[in-house]
Design an enzyme around this catalytic site. Structure first.
Site, PDB file in Angstrom:
ATOM      1  N   ARG A  70       0.850  -1.192   0.000  1.00  0.00           N
ATOM      2  CA  ARG A  70       0.000   0.000   0.000  1.00  0.00           C
ATOM      3  C   ARG A  70       0.881   1.235   0.000  1.00  0.00           C
ATOM      4  NH1 ARG A  70       2.204   1.769   3.742  1.00  0.00           N
ATOM      5  NH2 ARG A  70       0.944   3.642   3.511  1.00  0.00           N
ATOM      6  N   GLY A  71       0.236   2.391  -0.107  1.00  0.00           N
ATOM      7  CA  GLY A  71       1.000   3.634  -0.251  1.00  0.00           C
ATOM      8  C   GLY A  71       1.081   3.939  -1.748  1.00  0.00           C
ATOM      9  N   ALA A  72       0.830   5.209  -2.114  1.00  0.00           N
ATOM     10  CA  ALA A  72       0.670   5.546  -3.535  1.00  0.00           C
ATOM     11  C   ALA A  72       1.852   5.113  -4.415  1.00  0.00           C
ATOM     12  CB  ALA A  72       0.399   7.041  -3.661  1.00  0.00           C
ATOM     13  N   ASP A 259      -1.943  11.065  -2.245  1.00  0.00           N
ATOM     14  CA  ASP A 259      -2.274   9.987  -3.182  1.00  0.00           C
ATOM     15  C   ASP A 259      -2.636  10.499  -4.566  1.00  0.00           C
ATOM     16  OD1 ASP A 259      -2.752   8.779  -0.382  1.00  0.00           O
ATOM     17  OD2 ASP A 259      -2.669   7.066  -1.759  1.00  0.00           O
ATOM     18  N   LYS A 270      -4.775   9.960   3.099  1.00  0.00           N
ATOM     19  CA  LYS A 270      -5.463   9.108   4.074  1.00  0.00           C
ATOM     20  C   LYS A 270      -6.494   9.897   4.877  1.00  0.00           C
ATOM     21  CE  LYS A 270      -5.216   5.621   4.452  1.00  0.00           C
ATOM     22  NZ  LYS A 270      -6.216   4.752   3.775  1.00  0.00           N
TER      23      LYS A 270
HETATM   24  O1  MRU Z   1      -4.540   3.396   2.107  1.00  0.00           O
HETATM   25  P1  MRU Z   1      -3.056   3.565   2.059  1.00  0.00           P
HETATM   26  O2  MRU Z   1      -2.333   2.999   3.223  1.00  0.00           O
HETATM   27  O3  MRU Z   1      -2.492   3.096   0.728  1.00  0.00           O
HETATM   28  O4  MRU Z   1      -2.888   5.144   2.097  1.00  0.00           O
HETATM   29  C1  MRU Z   1      -1.606   5.681   2.022  1.00  0.00           C
HETATM   30  C2  MRU Z   1      -1.570   7.142   2.193  1.00  0.00           C
HETATM   31  O5  MRU Z   1      -2.581   7.810   2.287  1.00  0.00           O
HETATM   32  C3  MRU Z   1      -0.227   7.792   2.144  1.00  0.00           C
HETATM   33  O6  MRU Z   1      -0.204   8.941   2.916  1.00  0.00           O
HETATM   34  C4  MRU Z   1       0.059   8.186   0.690  1.00  0.00           C
HETATM   35  O7  MRU Z   1      -0.100   7.088  -0.164  1.00  0.00           O
HETATM   36  C5  MRU Z   1       1.405   8.728   0.531  1.00  0.00           C
HETATM   37  S1  MRU Z   1       2.604   7.443   0.570  1.00  0.00           S
HETATM   38  C6  MRU Z   1       4.121   7.966   0.268  1.00  0.00           C
END
Ligand code: MRU
Length: 372
Positions: A70-72, A259, A270
Site C-alpha cells: 500500500r501507499g501511492a 495519493d 489518508k
Molecule cells: O490506504 P493507504 O495505506 O495506501 O494510504 C496511504 C496514504 O494515504 C499515504 O499517505 C500516501 O499514499 C502517501 S505514501 C508515500
C-alpha cells in the site's frame, strides 16, 4: 540529486532489510526476483516480517486490494510489475490481439484501488511502451525493464524529496505525521518520512508524533515500526488528539504524503488529513505535503474530480480481528479525504519545493515538463 545514487543501486540486495544505499536504509518493499514479485506483507507488521511471493498478476492485484502492499508510490510500482507479469501470461502472438488482452489486464490492475494516481500512471507508462514495441515477443521483457526503471526512479525520487524537504526541518522540530509515508509506502525510502530520515542524517534532532490512523492503523503499526528501527524518537497518538497537541504547542510541523494532487493543489490523502490541515492552519503550524510529481494528476483542475475509495465496513467495525460495534450497526469507511490546496504551506516534490499558494507552483512545475 546526489551523485552516485544510480551507481550504487545494483549493490542493493533486496533481501537485506538493513541494506544501505549511500548510507540510507532502503526497505525491500517490492522487488522482482527470477520471474516472481516479492513484497513485504504489510498486514503482518510490526509483529511479523514476512515476504510474500506473487507469481501471477492476479496475486499482485489481490495484494494491492488487501493492502499487503500500500501507499501511492508502492502500488504504482506493484501495478507496473503486475502488468509485466500479465504480459508473460498472454498466449496471443498477433500484435492486435496481444495488445487487446494486455489492455484488459491493465484496466483490471488500475481499478484495484482508485484514488492513488500512481497506479494508473505506472500502468499507462507500461502500456505506452507495449504499443511502441516492434514485435510481440519483445513486450514482456520491455515491460519488465520499464517496471524495474519505475522502481529505481522511485528510490531516487525519495532520496531527492528527502534532501529537498530536509531544508524545511529545523533542529528540535516536533513533527506530526499521518498514515505511513516511509519505505513501506514507496520503493524503499519514503516521501514525508524520507524528509525526517534525511534531517536525522544531517544531525537534526526530531521528535515525531504519529497518528495511529484508524481503521487500518498504518501509523501505529508501520510508521512507528519504521521510525523506531531508524532510531527516531516516535510516539503514537490517537487520531483525535492531533488538534489538542497543536494547540498546546507540542507540534512545530505537520508533514504528510498524498495519493493524488490536482493542479490547484487540492489533494487526496489518508482519511483524517483534512482535519490535520484545518487544525494546523488554525494554530499557525506549517502544513507540508511531500509527494513525487507522479502523484500530480495533470488532468484534474481541482479536488472535486478525485474518486475517493470507500472500503469495506468491516475495517471500521472490527479491531485486530474482533468486532467492536454492536451487531446490526453498520459503518461508513472512506479511505481518503480531500484537503484544499489553500491549506498547504509547501509541497515538496523531487524536482522542487513549491510554496503557498501551491497551485501557482504546480503550474510552473508541470508546464513544459513531461507531466503535461
Ligand atoms: O490506504 P493507504 O495505506 O495506501 O494510504 C496511504 C496514504 O494515504 C499515504 O499517505 C500516501 O499514499 C502517501 S505514501 C508515500
Amino acid at each position: 540529486m546526489e551523485e552516485g545514487v544510480r551507481r550504487y543501486w545494483p549493490l542493493v540486495e533486496w533481501i537485506e532489510v538493513m541494506d544501505l544505499l549511500e548510507g540510507r536504509d532502503i526497505l525491500p518493499t517490492i522487488r522482482w526476483d527470477g520471474g516472481k514479485v516479492r513484497i513485504i506483507d504489510q498486514l503482518l507488521l510490526p509483529h511479523d516480517f514476512r515476504i510474500v511471493e506473487c507469481e501471477e498478476y492476479r496475486d499482485l492485484i489481490e495484494a494491492i486490494k488487501d493492502m499487503r502492499i500500500r501507499g501511492a508510490p508502492a502500488i504504482g510500482i506493484a501495478g507496473a510489475f503486475a502488468l509485466a507479469l500479465g504480459a508473460r501470461s498472454i498466449k496471443e502472438k498477433d500484435m492486435g490481439s496481444f495488445l487487446m488482452r494486455l489492455k484488459g489486464i491493465a484496466s483490471e490492475i488500475s481499478s484495484a484501488r482508485p484514488t492513488a494516481v500512481n497506479l494508473e500512471w505506472a500502468v499507462n507508462r507500461l502500456m505506452e511502451k507495449a504499443r511502441r514495441a516492434e514485435d510481440v515477443d519483445s513486450i514482456p521483457d520491455i515491460l519488465l525493464s520499464e517496471a524495474e526503471e519505475i522502481l529505481r526512479e522511485d528510490i531516487e525520487t525519495s532520496i531527492s524529496i528527502g534532501i529537498l524537504g530536509s531544508e524545511l526541518i529545523n533542529d528540535g522540530d516536533l513533527v506530526l505525521t499521518h498514515c505511513n509515508t516511509g519505505g513501506l509506502a514507496t520503493g524503499g525510502w519514503g516521501t514525508a518520512l524520507a524528509i525526517i530520515y534525511e534531517a536525522k542524517r544531517q544531525g537534526k534532532r526530531v521528535k515525531v508524533f504519529v497518528d495511529e490512523t484508524r481503521p487500518l492503523l498504518q501509523g501505529a503499526r508501520l510508521t512507528a515500526w519504521e521510525l523506531k528501527r531508524a532510531g527516531i524518537d516516535v510516539s503514537i497518538v490517537c487520531d483525535s488528539s492531533a488538534p489538542y497537541l497543536m494547540r498546546k504547542g507540542m507540534v512545530s510541523v505537520v508533514l504528510v504524503g498524498a495519493d493524488r494532487i490536482a493542479r490547484n493543489g487540492d489533494f487526496a490523502n489518508k482519511i483524517g488529513t483534512y482535519g490535520l490541515a484545518l487544525a494546523a492552519n488554525a494554530n499557525g503550524v506549517p502544513f507540508y505535503v511531500a509527494a513525487p510529481t507522479s502523484t500530480i494528476d495533470p488532468n484534474l483542475t481541482d479536488g472535486e474530480g478525485i474518486r475517493v475509495e470507500v472500503r469495506d465496513e468491516s475495517e471500521v467495525l472490527s479491531l485486530c480481528g474482533r468486532r467492536i460495534g454492536p451487531e446490526g450497526v453498520g459503518a461508513y469507511n472512506p479511505a481518503f479525504d480531500i484537503t484544499p490546496g489553500e491549506l498547504v504551506d509547501a509541497l515538496i516534490t523531487e524536482k522542487m519545493v513549491v510554496r503557498r499558494p501551491v497551485g501557482e507552483g504546480i503550474g510552473i512545475l508541470t508546464r513544459g515538463s513531461d507531466l503535461m
